[in-house]
Design a protein around this motif. Structure first.
Motif, mmCIF file in Angstrom:
data_model
loop_
_atom_site.group_PDB
_atom_site.id
_atom_site.type_symbol
_atom_site.label_atom_id
_atom_site.label_comp_id
_atom_site.label_asym_id
_atom_site.label_seq_id
_atom_site.Cartn_x
_atom_site.Cartn_y
_atom_site.Cartn_z
ATOM 1 N N ALA A 13 0.836 -1.207 0.000
ATOM 2 C CA ALA A 13 0.000 0.000 0.000
ATOM 3 C C ALA A 13 0.862 1.243 0.000
ATOM 4 C CB ALA A 13 -0.904 -0.025 1.226
ATOM 5 N N THR A 14 1.878 1.239 0.795
ATOM 6 C CA THR A 14 2.783 2.378 0.857
ATOM 7 C C THR A 14 3.460 2.573 -0.499
ATOM 8 O OG1 THR A 14 3.224 1.618 3.072
ATOM 9 C CG2 THR A 14 4.587 3.425 2.248
ATOM 10 N N LEU A 15 3.858 1.429 -1.066
ATOM 11 C CA LEU A 15 4.545 1.468 -2.348
ATOM 12 C C LEU A 15 3.666 2.110 -3.419
ATOM 13 C CD1 LEU A 15 7.206 0.607 -3.706
ATOM 14 C CD2 LEU A 15 6.027 -1.452 -4.466
ATOM 15 N N VAL A 16 2.391 1.653 -3.405
ATOM 16 C CA VAL A 16 1.455 2.198 -4.405
ATOM 17 C C VAL A 16 1.336 3.704 -4.244
ATOM 18 C CG1 VAL A 16 -0.982 2.297 -5.052
ATOM 19 C CG2 VAL A 16 0.150 0.089 -4.750
ATOM 20 N N VAL A 18 3.468 5.791 -2.871
ATOM 21 C CA VAL A 18 4.709 6.459 -3.258
ATOM 22 C C VAL A 18 4.843 6.499 -4.782
ATOM 23 C CG1 VAL A 18 7.232 6.228 -3.232
ATOM 24 C CG2 VAL A 18 5.923 5.935 -1.126
ATOM 25 N N MET A 19 4.515 5.354 -5.401
ATOM 26 C CA MET A 19 4.620 5.279 -6.864
ATOM 27 C C MET A 19 3.685 6.288 -7.516
ATOM 28 S SD MET A 19 6.905 3.114 -7.680
ATOM 29 C CE MET A 19 6.615 2.619 -9.356
ATOM 30 N N LEU A 20 2.454 6.354 -6.942
ATOM 31 C CA LEU A 20 1.463 7.272 -7.501
ATOM 32 C C LEU A 20 1.980 8.715 -7.425
ATOM 33 C CD1 LEU A 20 -1.368 6.730 -8.660
ATOM 34 C CD2 LEU A 20 -2.289 7.568 -6.489
ATOM 35 N N THR A 21 2.512 9.032 -6.241
ATOM 36 C CA THR A 21 3.038 10.386 -6.046
ATOM 37 C C THR A 21 4.155 10.669 -7.046
ATOM 38 O OG1 THR A 21 2.626 10.003 -3.733
ATOM 39 C CG2 THR A 21 3.878 11.985 -4.310
ATOM 40 N N LEU A 22 5.059 9.716 -7.163
ATOM 41 C CA LEU A 22 6.173 9.885 -8.100
ATOM 42 C C LEU A 22 5.663 10.093 -9.521
ATOM 43 C CD1 LEU A 22 8.914 7.370 -6.939
ATOM 44 C CD2 LEU A 22 9.057 9.861 -7.065
ATOM 45 N N LEU A 23 4.635 9.289 -9.852
ATOM 46 C CA LEU A 23 4.077 9.344 -11.201
ATOM 47 C C LEU A 23 3.515 10.730 -11.493
ATOM 48 C CD1 LEU A 23 3.655 7.285 -13.530
ATOM 49 C CD2 LEU A 23 1.289 7.144 -12.781
ATOM 50 N N ILE A 24 2.784 11.247 -10.496
ATOM 51 C CA ILE A 24 2.183 12.566 -10.687
ATOM 52 C C ILE A 24 3.271 13.629 -10.869
ATOM 53 C CG2 ILE A 24 0.851 14.381 -9.547
ATOM 54 C CD1 ILE A 24 -0.816 12.042 -8.284
ATOM 55 N N PHE A 25 4.284 13.559 -9.984
ATOM 56 C CA PHE A 25 5.377 14.523 -10.091
ATOM 57 C C PHE A 25 6.090 14.400 -11.435
ATOM 58 C CE2 PHE A 25 5.180 15.333 -5.520
ATOM 59 C CZ PHE A 25 5.374 16.690 -5.544
#
Lengths: 211, 426
Positions: A13-16, A18-25
Motif C-alpha cells: 500500500a505504501t509502495l502504491v 509512493v509510486m502514484l506520487t512519483l508518477l504525478i510529479f
C-alpha cells in the motif's frame, strides 16, 4: 478461520502511494519539459531562419563591391551581364561568385552562390530581340544601370537545396534596396567605409560610384 | 500453540488515520500550490507569446513595407481605393509603404498602416511581375486628358510577358524621366537644393505633380503586334474602368490623375537607348502583382469589447486578434528630418543622411509632433520614416490564482522600415 485486521503488514500500500506520487510529479515535470522544449524549438527555428537570411544578405554585401570593376560609363553593367558564366537553373541569372560564410560563432558553416541578373524593368529586357545601333537587345544588356543580385544560401553539408534566398537591387551609387529585412544588412558596413554599426545605415545620395 | 497475533488496535488505527489525513492534506496543499503557480506561469507565458507573435508579424510587415514600389520612391504615386475595400475617411494623397500613423485621442493607442506587394524582384525561372511599355490607345495623342485620367491603354512587351496579363493585375504606371533627370539627383553637399520629390521637374514646387499612378486591370483585349517602333513585340489593350466586386484600385482618381506630359519613344530614341542610357520619354507599366499580392495591413486597438484588443486588419478580411487586454500600444516613427517642415519644402540639407534606429532626428508620436497637418504628416511618414519603435503592454484576461492580480507583460522593440531614398538611374 477467524478474520483479523491484518496478518502481515502490507508494504504494498505504501509502495502504491509512493509510486502514484512519483508518477504525478514525473508527469508534471515532463509536461513542463515538453512545453518549454516546444517553445524553445519554435524560437530557435525562427533564429535559424534569420541567420540564414542574414547570411544571404551578407553574401550580397560582400560580393557587391566586386562588381565595380565591370562597370563602364557608356555600357553600364552590360559587360558584367554579358559574361559567359553558368546560369542558375532557377532563373536567378548568371553565377557571379561562390563562397562560404560562417555564422553563430563558427557553429554554422554555410556556402553561397551569388547570381546577377537584369532588372525586369530594364528596357533591354522588354525590348529583347530589337536592334539598337548594331547591338541586339537581350536580357543581358543593361540600359539603366540597375541589376538584381540574388544570393542562395546552403548548408555546407547539403548543397542540393538552399535554406535561404535573398535578392537586392544594386545601383552604381552603392545604394541598394533589399527585398526583405534590412536589419541584417546594417550589420555589414552599410556606410561602405568600414565603420558601419548595427544601428545605423547610410541613406545619403552617394553619387560616387562604388565607393 | 502459536501466539495469537495482535491486529492494530482501534487507537492505533485512528492515530494512523489522523496522521495520514494530515500528511495527505499537506501533500494536497502542495499540489494545489504547485498547480496554481504553474497555471499562473502559463498565463504569463500566454501574454508573452501573444506579444512575441506581434513582434514577428511587425518585423515582417515593416521589413516588407513598400515592397514593389519603394525603388521608385522618387515618384508621387496617386491612387484611389474602390469603395468598400477598406473603410477610410481621409484618403492620403500618395501611396507609400507606411500609409498611416496616428494616435487615438480617447484611448491613447496608436494605429499604423503598412502596405506592400509580393513583387518578384529576382523573377525566378520566369518573372511573374514583368514591366511593359505603356502607351495611350490613341496613337496620335501628345498629352493625357486634361485631368490625367484615362480608361484604357496599350501595353507592349515580350509575348510571354503579355501572356501573363490578366484581369485583377495591379499596374504602377510611371515615366522614366523622373528617375534619371540629371537636375533631380545632385550631390547631397548642396544642402540648399530641394529634396528629390520637391524638384519642380519631377513634381515638386508649389503644385506637386502626380508622377505615377496605380491602376487595376479590369479587362484584357486580344494580343496584336506592337506598334512602331516596337513592331517586333506584342501589344494588348487593357481596360481600367470595368471593376468587379473584388477590385481594389479605382481608376477614378477624382480628377487628379497622371499629371506628366505624355510622350512615346520614336525609332531613333530606341536606337539611342543603348549608347545614351535609359530613355527619358518612355512610360512603363510595372505589374506589381494581382489582387492577391496586395497587402494593406493595419494594426489598431479595438476598445469596444470587454477587453482592449490589438487587431491586425489585412485588406478587407476579418481582423486577426493579436493580443487581448492591451494596456498600451505605442508606435513611434523615427524620421531622418526634424519637425516643422512641410513636405513640399524639404531640402537635401534637412535630411540628416544617417538614420539610426537608436537616434533618429525625432521619434514622432503623431502629426502634432511635426506641427503640420495630418495630410502633410502622412506624406512625411511615407518619405522620411526610417524606423519604428513599438511598445506594447498587456495583461492577462483572468486573475492570477496566487496573487489575485493580472499577469502584466510589457515589451519594446525597434524595427527598420524598408524605406529607401530615391536613387538615380544611369
Amino acid at each position: 478461520m477467524m478474520s483479523r485486521v491484518s496478518r502481515h503488514r502490507q508494504p504494498g500500500a505504501t509502495l502504491v502511494l509512493v509510486m502514484l506520487t512519483l508518477l504525478i510529479f514525473l508527469g508534471m515535470t515532463m509536461s513542463m519539459f515538453f512545453e518549454s522544449r516546444s517553445v524553445s524549438i519554435q524560437t530557435s527555428g525562427i533564429k535559424l531562419s534569420r541567420m540564414h537570411n542574414m547570411a544571404a544578405l551578407s553574401a550580397i554585401q560582400r560580393e557587391k563591391v566586386e562588381i565595380g570593376s565591370y562597370w563602364q560609363d557608356d555600357t553600364r553593367f552590360s559587360d558584367l551581364l554579358g559574361q559567359a558564366w553558368p546560369e542558375s537553373a532557377d532563373g536567378y541569372g548568371k553565377l557571379f561568385a561562390s563562397g562560404s560564410v560562417t555564422m553563430n560563432a563558427g557553429a554554422m558553416d554555410l556556402v553561397y552562390n551569388v547570381y546577377v541578373k537584369n532588372n525586369a524593368d530594364d528596357l533591354a529586357v522588354i525590348m529583347s530581340g530589337m536592334q539598337g545601333y548594331g547591338k541586339t537587345y537581350d536580357q543581358w544588356v543593361d540600359t539603366d544601370g540597375w541589376i538584381i543580385m540574388t544570393a542562395e544560401i546552403f548548408n555546407s553539408y547539403d548543397t542540393s537545396s538552399p535554406v535561404a534566398v535573398q535578392s537586392a537591387i544594386i545601383a552604381p551609387t552603392g545604394e541598394e534596396t533589399v527585398e526583405h529585412a534590412e536589419l541584417s544588412v546594417t550589420e555589414q558596413n552599410m556606410d561602405r567605409q568600414g565603420t558601419g554599426s548595427i544601428d545605423s545605415f547610410d541613406s545619403q545620395l552617394d553619387l560616387g560610384k562604388f565607393q | 500453540m502459536a501466539a495469537r497475533r495482535q491486529g492494530f488496535s482501534l487507537t492505533e488505527l485512528m492515530a494512523s488515520l489522523v496522521i495520514s489525513v494530515a500528511v495527505l492534506g499537506g501533500v494536497m496543499f502542495s499540489f494545489q500550490r504547485i498547480n496554481q503557480v504553474s497555471r499562473d506561469a502559463s498565463r504569463g507565458t500566454d501574454v508573452t507569446m501573444a506579444n512575441r507573435g506581434l513582434y514577428i508579424q511587425l518585423e515582417a510587415d515593416f521589413s516588407n513595407a513598400g515592397l514593389g514600389f519603394n525603388d521608385l520612391n522618387a515618384y508621387n504615386i496617386r491612387y484611389n481605393f474602390r469603395d468598400g475595400f477598406v473603410a477610410e475617411t481621409n484618403l492620403p494623397r500618395y501611396f507609400y509603404g507606411i500609409a498611416d500613423h496616428d494616435i487615438d485621442a480617447a484611448s491613447g493607442h496608436h494605429t499604423v498602416v503598412v502596405q506592400y506587394f509580393d513583387y518578384d524582384l529576382a523573377g525566378g525561372s520566369q518573372t511573374t511581375t514583368p514591366t511593359y511599355i505603356f502607351a495611350l490607345t490613341d496613337e496620335t495623342a501628345t498629352s493625357f486628358p486634361a485631368d490625367g485620367v484615362f480608361t484604357d491603354a496599350n501595353l507592349i512587351g515580350q509575348e510571354d510577358a503579355i501572356g501573363q496579363l490578366e484581369v485583377g493585375d495591379i499596374l504602377l504606371i510611371y515615366k522614366n524621366e523622373v528617375r534619371q533627370n540629371a537636375t533631380v539627383y545632385k550631390d547631397t553637399d548642396e544642402g540648399n537644393q530641394p529634396a528629390v520629390w520637391n524638384v519642380f521637374e519631377v513634381g515638386g514646387g508649389s503644385e506637386p505633380k502626380n508622377t505615377a499612378i496605380i491602376l487595376e486591370v479590369t479587362a484584357v483585349g486580344g494580343v496584336e503586334d506592337g506598334r512602331d517602333p516596337f513592331s517586333t513585340l506584342k501589344m494588348v489593350t487593357v481596360n481600367f474602368d470595368n471593376p468587379t466586386a473584388e477590385s481594389i484600385f479605382d481608376n477614378d482618381l477624382q480628377a487628379d490623375g497622371l499629371l506628366m506630359d505624355y510622350t512615346f519613344p520614336s525609332a531613333g530614341d530606341v536606337q539611342n537607348n543603348y549608347n545614351n542610357g535609359p530613355l527619358a520619354n518612355v512610360f512603363y507599366a510595372r505589374k506589381m502583382g494581382n489582387r492577391d499580392n496586395f497587402h494593406r495591413v493595419r494594426y489598431s486597438v479595438d476598445t469596444t469589447g470587454t477587453f482592449p484588443t490589438l487587431l491586425r486588419f489585412h485588406n478587407a478580411d476579418g481582423p486577426e486578434v493579436i493580443s487581448t487586454n492591451i494596456t498600451d500600444f505605442q508606435v513611434l516613427m523615427g524620421f531622418d528630418i526634424q519637425p516643422g517642415i512641410v513636405p513640399d519644402s524639404v531640402m537635401r540639407g534637412d535630411m540628416d543622411g544617417l538614420v539610426s534606429m537608436i537616434e533618429p532626428a525625432i521619434w514622432s508620436e503623431d502629426f502634432n509632433d511635426f506641427q503640420t497637418s495630418y495630410e502633410d504628416y502622412l506624406t512625411l511618414v511615407g518619405r522620411h520614416a526610417m524606423a519604428a519603435d513599438v511598445t506594447v503592454s498587456a495583461e492577462s484576461t483572468t486573475m492570477l490564482l496566487t496573487t489575485k492580480e493580472r499577469a502584466k507583460r510589457s515589451f519594446q522593440q525597434r524595427f527598420r522600415v524598408n524605406n529607401n531614398l530615391p536613387t538615380p538611374f544611369y
